[in-house]
Design an enzyme around this catalytic site. Structure first.
Site, PDB file in Angstrom:
ATOM      1  N   LYS A 181       4.255  -4.849  -9.073  1.00  0.00           N
ATOM      2  CA  LYS A 181       3.426  -5.014 -10.272  1.00  0.00           C
ATOM      3  C   LYS A 181       2.894  -3.705 -10.841  1.00  0.00           C
ATOM      4  CE  LYS A 181       1.813  -9.725  -9.443  1.00  0.00           C
ATOM      5  NZ  LYS A 181       0.693 -10.605  -9.077  1.00  0.00           N
ATOM      6  N   ASP A 191      -1.950 -12.510 -14.850  1.00  0.00           N
ATOM      7  CA  ASP A 191      -2.917 -12.751 -13.762  1.00  0.00           C
ATOM      8  C   ASP A 191      -4.337 -12.701 -14.324  1.00  0.00           C
ATOM      9  OD1 ASP A 191      -1.083 -13.016 -11.712  1.00  0.00           O
ATOM     10  OD2 ASP A 191      -1.184 -10.917 -11.095  1.00  0.00           O
TER      11      ASP A 191
HETATM   12  P1  NDP Z   1      -0.171  -6.027  -3.102  1.00  0.00           P
HETATM   13  O1  NDP Z   1       0.998  -5.804  -2.219  1.00  0.00           O
HETATM   14  O2  NDP Z   1      -0.275  -5.248  -4.353  1.00  0.00           O
HETATM   15  O3  NDP Z   1      -1.526  -5.793  -2.240  1.00  0.00           O
HETATM   16  C1  NDP Z   1      -1.656  -6.325  -0.964  1.00  0.00           C
HETATM   17  C2  NDP Z   1      -3.103  -6.182  -0.509  1.00  0.00           C
HETATM   18  O4  NDP Z   1      -3.241  -6.804   0.790  1.00  0.00           O
HETATM   19  C3  NDP Z   1      -3.552  -4.743  -0.339  1.00  0.00           C
HETATM   20  O5  NDP Z   1      -4.927  -4.670  -0.590  1.00  0.00           O
HETATM   21  C4  NDP Z   1      -3.238  -4.483   1.133  1.00  0.00           C
HETATM   22  O6  NDP Z   1      -3.998  -3.449   1.695  1.00  0.00           O
HETATM   23  C5  NDP Z   1      -3.660  -5.791   1.736  1.00  0.00           C
HETATM   24  N1  NDP Z   1      -3.018  -6.052   3.018  1.00  0.00           N
HETATM   25  C6  NDP Z   1      -1.760  -6.508   3.213  1.00  0.00           C
HETATM   26  N2  NDP Z   1      -1.523  -6.659   4.532  1.00  0.00           N
HETATM   27  C7  NDP Z   1      -2.654  -6.282   5.170  1.00  0.00           C
HETATM   28  C8  NDP Z   1      -3.042  -6.213   6.543  1.00  0.00           C
HETATM   29  N3  NDP Z   1      -2.199  -6.566   7.519  1.00  0.00           N
HETATM   30  N4  NDP Z   1      -4.299  -5.798   6.840  1.00  0.00           N
HETATM   31  C9  NDP Z   1      -5.157  -5.448   5.866  1.00  0.00           C
HETATM   32  N5  NDP Z   1      -4.852  -5.480   4.537  1.00  0.00           N
HETATM   33  C10 NDP Z   1      -3.604  -5.897   4.198  1.00  0.00           C
HETATM   34  O7  NDP Z   1      -0.210  -7.581  -3.394  1.00  0.00           O
HETATM   35  P2  NDP Z   1      -0.944  -8.392  -4.570  1.00  0.00           P
HETATM   36  O8  NDP Z   1      -2.218  -7.702  -4.900  1.00  0.00           O
HETATM   37  O9  NDP Z   1      -0.006  -8.677  -5.678  1.00  0.00           O
HETATM   38  O10 NDP Z   1      -1.247  -9.778  -3.828  1.00  0.00           O
HETATM   39  C11 NDP Z   1      -2.259  -9.834  -2.833  1.00  0.00           C
HETATM   40  C12 NDP Z   1      -2.576 -11.293  -2.511  1.00  0.00           C
HETATM   41  O11 NDP Z   1      -3.056 -11.944  -3.686  1.00  0.00           O
HETATM   42  C13 NDP Z   1      -1.351 -12.071  -2.048  1.00  0.00           C
HETATM   43  O12 NDP Z   1      -1.709 -12.840  -0.939  1.00  0.00           O
HETATM   44  C14 NDP Z   1      -1.016 -12.982  -3.193  1.00  0.00           C
HETATM   45  O13 NDP Z   1      -0.635 -14.243  -2.716  1.00  0.00           O
HETATM   46  C15 NDP Z   1      -2.325 -13.124  -3.917  1.00  0.00           C
HETATM   47  N6  NDP Z   1      -2.119 -13.290  -5.372  1.00  0.00           N
HETATM   48  C16 NDP Z   1      -2.221 -14.544  -5.876  1.00  0.00           C
HETATM   49  C17 NDP Z   1      -2.096 -14.772  -7.214  1.00  0.00           C
HETATM   50  C18 NDP Z   1      -2.246 -16.146  -7.747  1.00  0.00           C
HETATM   51  O14 NDP Z   1      -1.845 -16.393  -8.870  1.00  0.00           O
HETATM   52  N7  NDP Z   1      -2.841 -17.056  -7.009  1.00  0.00           N
HETATM   53  C19 NDP Z   1      -1.809 -13.668  -8.151  1.00  0.00           C
HETATM   54  C20 NDP Z   1      -1.717 -12.360  -7.509  1.00  0.00           C
HETATM   55  C21 NDP Z   1      -1.852 -12.208  -6.164  1.00  0.00           C
HETATM   56  P3  NDP Z   1      -3.424  -1.923   1.691  1.00  0.00           P
HETATM   57  O15 NDP Z   1      -3.580  -1.417   0.284  1.00  0.00           O
HETATM   58  O16 NDP Z   1      -4.300  -1.226   2.654  1.00  0.00           O
HETATM   59  O17 NDP Z   1      -1.980  -2.019   2.123  1.00  0.00           O
END
Ligand code: NDP
Length: 303
Positions: free
Chosen positions: A66, A102
């Site tokens: 994204k 979003d």
């Molecule tokens: P990104 O990949 O851009 O971000 C992922 C986030 O999760 C980061 O903050 C990352 O931290 C964190 N993260 C992932 N794994 C771990 C871990 N093991 N421990 C700690 N932190 C972790 O994804 P998105 O922002 O696009 O999506 C994030 C969540 O939001 C997803 O679960 C998705 O399902 C949900 N979402 C839902 C939407 C909806 O319409 N309902 C729309 C958009 C998202 P770090 O930066 O440190 O890696």
């Protein structure tokens, strides 16, 4: 000619968006096919170039693209520009326009979470990825005065704070290191807690211990399922909503952009429920895996 819409992500093996959008096209009698393209970052530019073809209505972009798709797009809407993230593409001839649906999706989810209460002013946000950007933008626009962001990698949360520097100049937007004790003390002065990490999506774990939750919190998990965090929140009497509303409404906004028609929300909502009951998980946040691994050219066009 049958039209195409693709979801570009990595991975996208299963997708609730596909079920929801295909049901809407079929209901409206629109001859279009929603396809899934699993593309690693290295293959993203080629995928974006392909979407410029006449047979495409547009595309969705999801994890982990994204943010990195932004420089590949010809024109950004105000919301895409303001968030630095794009989840929907439309075509203007051979030019691609990047949108962030979003944002309206989150607006509806926030309104539903708050219900008839006065809009709160303080929020704690877990996560600093693409989804978190829409959340911060929505909270600022809703008049929040203090938003504290916790993220595993603090520098990413700090980058987000810097990105929103100007639009958040009038309020307190800060990044803090992820420690349970700091989160607990922030939650004590907060009404709204939002999880925008993917913790809880693949495994039944919560990003924070249940003991730090209190009954007067409004908790929104962007993940589209009843996560451990939401169950913990309910157990202490807090309001707890999952990502269904956001997913549905971001999808509805995208559908309208592609077709020019109002989205059949009931049909899309039913398709989501059916897909979830059938065990399909959201590609909006499948575990990313090795994001830099190359993906074979013809990987999973699962439609
Ligand atoms: P990104 O990949 O851009 O971000 C992922 C986030 O999760 C980061 O903050 C990352 O931290 C964190 N993260 C992932 N794994 C771990 C871990 N093991 N421990 C700690 N932190 C972790 O994804 P998105 O922002 O696009 O999506 C994030 C969540 O939001 C997803 O679960 C998705 O399902 C949900 N979402 C839902 C939407 C909806 O319409 N309902 C729309 C958009 C998202 P770090 O930066 O440190 O890696």
């Amino acid at each position: 000619m049958s039209k195409r819409v693709v979801l570009i992500g990595h991975p996208v093996a299963h997708s609730l968006s596909a079920a929801m959008q295909q049901a809407a096209f079929d209901k409206a009698g629109i001859d279009a096919r929603y396809e899934l393209w699993d593309r690693a970052p290295i293959a993203l530019a080629d995928a974006i170039a392909e979407v410029k073809g006449d047979d495409f209505l547009g595309a969705n972009v999801t994890i982990p693209h994204k943010e990195r798709v932004v420089p590949l797009i010809d024109k950004l809407t105000e919301e895409a520009q303001a968030t630095g993230a794009v989840n929907t593409l439309t075509r203007e001839g051979r030019r691609l326009v990047g949108h962030n649906t979003d944002v309206p999706g989150f607006d509806v989810a926030l309104d539903k979470l708050v219900g008839r209460q006065k809009m709160p002013r303080q929020a704690v946000l877990l996560g600093a990825g693409g989804g978190a950007r829409a959340v911060v933008y929505g909270l600022i626009r809703a008049g929040f005065q203090r938003i504290v962001i916790f993220n595993r990698h603090l520098h990413r949360a700090e980058g987000l704070v810097k990105f929103f520097g100007r639009s958040a100049a009038h309020m307190d937007l800060k990044a803090m290191p992820w420690h349970d004790s700091i989160i607990e003390s922030e939650l004590a002065r907060t009404k709204v807690l939002i999880n925008a990490t993917s913790i809880g999506l693949a495994d039944d774990i919560s990003p924070i211990p249940g003991e730090v939750l209190t009954g007067d919190l409004l908790v929104l998990d962007l993940i589209y399922k009843r996560t451990r965090l939401l169950r913990d929140a309910e157990a202490v009497g807090a309001a707890a909503n999952d990502g269904e509303t956001m997913l549905l409404h971001q999808g509805a906004a995208a559908y309208t952009l592609w077709t020019g028609q109002a989205a059949p929300l009931d049909v899309m909502g039913q398709a989501l429920a059916d897909a979830r009951a059938g065990g399909v998980r959201s590609a909006e946040g499948e575990p990313v895996g090795d994001a830099d691994a190359a993906v074979p050219e013809a990987a999973s066009p699962a439609g």
